[in-house]
Structures are given as C-alpha cells and as structure tokens.
Write an enzyme that holds these catalytic residues in place. Structure first.
Site, PDB file in Angstrom:
ATOM      1  N   HIS A  52       0.842  -1.208   0.000  1.00  0.00           N
ATOM      2  CA  HIS A  52       0.000   0.000   0.000  1.00  0.00           C
ATOM      3  C   HIS A  52       0.871   1.249   0.000  1.00  0.00           C
ATOM      4  O   HIS A  52       0.621   2.198  -0.773  1.00  0.00           O
ATOM      5  CB  HIS A  52      -0.912  -0.028   1.229  1.00  0.00           C
ATOM      6  CG  HIS A  52      -1.679   1.235   1.450  1.00  0.00           C
ATOM      7  ND1 HIS A  52      -2.965   1.420   0.995  1.00  0.00           N
ATOM      8  CD2 HIS A  52      -1.344   2.395   2.079  1.00  0.00           C
ATOM      9  CE1 HIS A  52      -3.383   2.620   1.336  1.00  0.00           C
ATOM     10  NE2 HIS A  52      -2.420   3.240   2.005  1.00  0.00           N
ATOM     11  N   GLU A  53       1.907   1.273   0.858  1.00  0.00           N
ATOM     12  CA  GLU A  53       2.790   2.437   0.919  1.00  0.00           C
ATOM     13  C   GLU A  53       3.579   2.600  -0.375  1.00  0.00           C
ATOM     14  O   GLU A  53       3.772   3.724  -0.860  1.00  0.00           O
ATOM     15  CB  GLU A  53       3.742   2.305   2.107  1.00  0.00           C
ATOM     16  CG  GLU A  53       3.059   2.240   3.469  1.00  0.00           C
ATOM     17  CD  GLU A  53       2.146   3.422   3.728  1.00  0.00           C
ATOM     18  OE1 GLU A  53       2.485   4.550   3.304  1.00  0.00           O
ATOM     19  OE2 GLU A  53       1.094   3.236   4.352  1.00  0.00           O
ATOM     20  N   HIS A  99       1.552   4.329  -2.997  1.00  0.00           N
ATOM     21  CA  HIS A  99       1.578   5.798  -2.979  1.00  0.00           C
ATOM     22  C   HIS A  99       2.762   6.323  -3.783  1.00  0.00           C
ATOM     23  O   HIS A  99       2.652   7.325  -4.503  1.00  0.00           O
ATOM     24  CB  HIS A  99       1.673   6.297  -1.532  1.00  0.00           C
ATOM     25  CG  HIS A  99       0.391   6.199  -0.769  1.00  0.00           C
ATOM     26  ND1 HIS A  99      -0.785   6.764  -1.206  1.00  0.00           N
ATOM     27  CD2 HIS A  99       0.098   5.604   0.422  1.00  0.00           C
ATOM     28  CE1 HIS A  99      -1.743   6.537  -0.324  1.00  0.00           C
ATOM     29  NE2 HIS A  99      -1.240   5.816   0.662  1.00  0.00           N
ATOM     30  N   GLU A 130      -5.951   6.869  -1.260  1.00  0.00           N
ATOM     31  CA  GLU A 130      -5.931   5.684  -0.399  1.00  0.00           C
ATOM     32  C   GLU A 130      -6.600   4.500  -1.083  1.00  0.00           C
ATOM     33  O   GLU A 130      -6.111   3.362  -0.994  1.00  0.00           O
ATOM     34  CB  GLU A 130      -6.612   5.987   0.936  1.00  0.00           C
ATOM     35  CG  GLU A 130      -5.892   7.007   1.798  1.00  0.00           C
ATOM     36  CD  GLU A 130      -4.466   6.597   2.110  1.00  0.00           C
ATOM     37  OE1 GLU A 130      -4.227   5.395   2.358  1.00  0.00           O
ATOM     38  OE2 GLU A 130      -3.593   7.471   2.096  1.00  0.00           O
ATOM     39  N   ASP A 160      -4.671   1.025  -2.001  1.00  0.00           N
ATOM     40  CA  ASP A 160      -5.234  -0.270  -1.613  1.00  0.00           C
ATOM     41  C   ASP A 160      -5.348  -1.185  -2.829  1.00  0.00           C
ATOM     42  O   ASP A 160      -4.996  -2.374  -2.779  1.00  0.00           O
ATOM     43  CB  ASP A 160      -6.627  -0.093  -0.997  1.00  0.00           C
ATOM     44  CG  ASP A 160      -6.585   0.400   0.444  1.00  0.00           C
ATOM     45  OD1 ASP A 160      -5.505   0.369   1.046  1.00  0.00           O
ATOM     46  OD2 ASP A 160      -7.646   0.806   0.948  1.00  0.00           O
TER      47      ASP A 160
END
Length: 417
Positions: free
Chosen positions: A274-275, A278, A352, A356
């Site tokens: 997930h990070e 980004h 977000e 995801d």
C-alpha cells in the site's frame, strides 16, 4: 466592529457550529450492532470499547474547541493583540526581530493554553483506553524538541517572509512563494534522516522471513528498495501504523514495531505494498505540488490584504505591521482554507483507494490487506460507523468498511473472501 472583524467573527462562530454539528452527528451514528464484516475480529467487549473511545474523544473535543474559541475571542476583544504589539514595540527592535518576538509569543501563549488539554488527552484518555506508553519525561522532551525545531527551522523562514514583505515591494509575495517552496522541498528531503530521528528510533529491518518477503515483493514491482525501517512507535503509543516519507535517495518506508508484532508476514507485505503504491502512483509528489500551488495563492492574497487598514482596525491595533497582518490574514483566510481542505481530503481518500487497489493487484490477493485493515481497526479502536458528513470534512482516509468493500470489488483475479 468593521466588515473585516464581522467576517472573521462570523467565520469563527460558524466554523465552531459546523464542527459541533458534525461531532454530534458522528456520535449519533454510533450503533450497538457490530458490522458483520468485523465479527471474526471484534467481540462485543472490544466493539463497545471502540465506541466508548469515540464518545470520550468527541466529548473532550467539545471542551477543547469551546474553550479555545472563548480564549481567542476574549484575547481579541480585550485588545490583546494590540497590547502585545505595543509591548514588543517598546523593546525598540527592528521590524524583523519584533515580528519574530510577536509571533513567537503568540505561539507560546497558545501552546501553554493547550498544554493542560494535551496532558489530559495523553495521560488520562489515552491511558484509560490502554494506548498511552509516553512517560512524563518523553512528553516534556517532545515539547522541548518541537519548540527547538520550530526555532531552528521556522525562525529563519519567518524572518525571510517578514523581510520580503517589508522591503521587496510588489513582488514580495512571489519571492516568499519561491522561498517557501524551496524550503518545503528541503525539509521533505532531510526529514527522514535528520528530523524524524530526533523523536523516534529508526532501525533497519533485520534479515529474516519478513525481510525476504518484502525484498521479493519490491523486486517484483521494481521498487528501488533503499530503506525499510522499524520505528519504535511503542515508545509513545500502542497504536499501529506505517508510512512513506521523503523522496530521492532519502525516501523511507517505516513500519511501527507495534504493527510488526501484531500482523502476519502476508499482512505486513500488503501494508508495505500500500505504501509503495503511494510512491508508484506519485501521490506524494502530487501532494507536494498542490501544496506549493496553494502557497502561491495564499501569498498573493496576503500581499493584497496586508495593505488594508481595516484588517488591523478590526483587531483594535494602533499600528500596522507585516507580522500582525500575517496573524489576522490567517484568521480571515479560514473559510477558504476550510473549502480547500475538503477538496484535499477528497483527493487523499481517492489516493488511499488507489494504493489499496495497487496492493491487492500486485500481491495478487486482497485477503491480507483486508485482514490488516481489520486488525488495525481493532488495535486502534477505530470508529467503524462514522457519519458521512464527518468523513467528508475530516477523513483523509476512507472509513475502513468502505476500503474493505472496495477491495472486495477490485477484480475477479483476487482471491474471494
């Protein structure tokens, strides 16, 4: 009271009323029935605890926001801004030093006023719900470090802004914009290695099964893995988190030690994915760009209103100054800031969802990410049923139930749950 004062007063009161209404709606949205999605994670006692935490934090917010508003209005209508200005002027410093002292004293007064609330929140509320791990020594050191950092970094920047608006003429706003943009980029670059370690320890993730899994995933998605760190989040709280910060060779992914202790390796890889999402989706760079553009608008408008005597008359000032104008313009700008913040929250929530989806698609399975979100909700006592208006105004992340529903709908290639 002139038009400036009236607009600012109405803004403060309406802002408080809006916060009050959304908080009340958020409290009323709390329901006794546990969402079916979380029944294998929460039991009745834990779910009740999460509801109680939301209620206590919200009601404490009523106290802090209400007393804060009263303090601002009392200081304003008692002529506090002018009294402080006259005091600073009596010391016969130049406009730059006087401005630093004026704004510094206001920040100090605000911090001292908020200190009892911070102490109560940390050592009473967070302690009651089992979160607080902060010692009084750490609490005090954090305050001292924060002030020191503000002086070292914020002082020179503020001095530069005061200098340009005092001496650079009609292009002052442009110089301030460019200078602040460069300053922001520098801080973003040095923060992971110079600033954040002042408050927490960042230890490189040790070799082992988790390290092997993360390295394998990073290679798969072609992520330049230069640093995965474990942060001692348990030093202050039992809550769990992970984050991405910095750019270039100083970018860093940090996993809280509490996160590692509570999650399986597939779940941790999903959180890390997930990070990385980004980073891959350039969310951080886009956020910085939007922030810089926002600064330009703020400085342009500031340059216009600094020359309006009515803004200073609204606060009963005997003299005009750049440093006082910065404070008053900030209050005048509040409604615009509120509107912009809503759009930024929408932008953040969309990011977000995208991160995801990236995690689920690149790991090939939504199950670990869903499991991680559920555990995070449990261990952080998240509000599982926030009111839509509260989410709209305040949430930078979508509600966890919405995130799980989106993950389940990500595509047929994902493992069904």
């Amino acid at each position: 009271m002139n038009m400036y004062g009236l607009v600012i007063l109405i803004t403060l009161l309406l802002g408080y009323l809006l916060e009050l209404i959304t908080d009340i709606l958020n409290l009323r949205s709390i329901r006794g029935e546990l969402p079916a999605e979380f029944r294998e994670v929460f039991d009745a006692k834990e779910y009740q605890k999460s509801q109680d935490y939301t209620k206590v934090k919200t009601r404490f917010g009523f106290v802090t926001s209400g007393t804060g508003l009263l303090a601002v209005l009392a200081f304003w209508f008692a002529g506090g801004f002018n009294i402080l200005d006259l005091l600073v002027r009596s010391w016969h410093f130049g406009p730059i030093i006087a401005g630093l002292l004026y704004i510094g004293i206001l920040i100090l007064l605000r911090s001292l006023f908020g200190l009892p609330f911070s102490v109560y929140s940390t050592f009473v509320i967070e302690e009651r719900f089992g979160f607080n791990k902060t010692t009084p020594a750490t609490f005090i050191l954090d305050i001292l470090k924060g002030f020191s950092l503000g002086i070292v970094l914020g002082g020179p920047l503020l001095a530069a802004l005061l200098f340009f608006f005092d001496y650079a003429g009609s292009y002052a706003w442009l110089y301030c914009w460019l200078g602040t943009a460069v300053f922001t980029l520098i801080v973003q670059f040095i923060a992971p290695t110079w600033i954040m370690p002042l408050f927490n320890k960042f230890i490189p993730l040790e070799d082992g099964e988790l390290s092997t899994a993360i390295t394998g995933y990073a290679a798969k998605v072609r992520f330049p893995l230069r640093g995965i760190y474990v942060m001692d989040g348990s030093k202050r709280s039992s809550k769990s988190n992970a984050f991405f910060t910095g750019f270039g060779k100083n970018k860093r992914i940090a996993l809280f030690d509490t996160l590692i202790a509570r999650h399986t390796i597939p779940e941790l890889v999903a959180v890390l994915a997930h990070e990385i999402g980004h980073y891959k989706k350039k969310h951080i760079q886009k956020g910085i760009l939007i922030s810089i553009l926002h600064m330009g608008v703020v400085f342009y408008l500031l340059a216009i209103f600094l020359s309006h005597p009515g803004l200073f008359e609204a606060f009963y000032m005997d003299n005009q100054s750049v440093y006082a104008g910065l404070i008053f313009f900030g209050m005048l700008y509040t409604p615009i800031e509120l509107i912009l913040s809503v759009f930024m929250q929408i932008f953040s929530r969309r990011n977000e969802y995208a991160a995801d989806r990236f995690a689920a698609e690149t790991t090939g399975d939504a199950v670990p990410m869903i499991a991680a979100l559920k555990k995070l909700s449990l261990h952080n006592l998240s509000n599982l049923r926030p009111h839509p208006l509260y989410v709209f105004l305040h949430y930078s992340h979508p509600p966890v139930l919405k995130r799980i529903q989106a993950l389940r709908q990500s595509g047929p290639t994902l493992t069904p749950v």
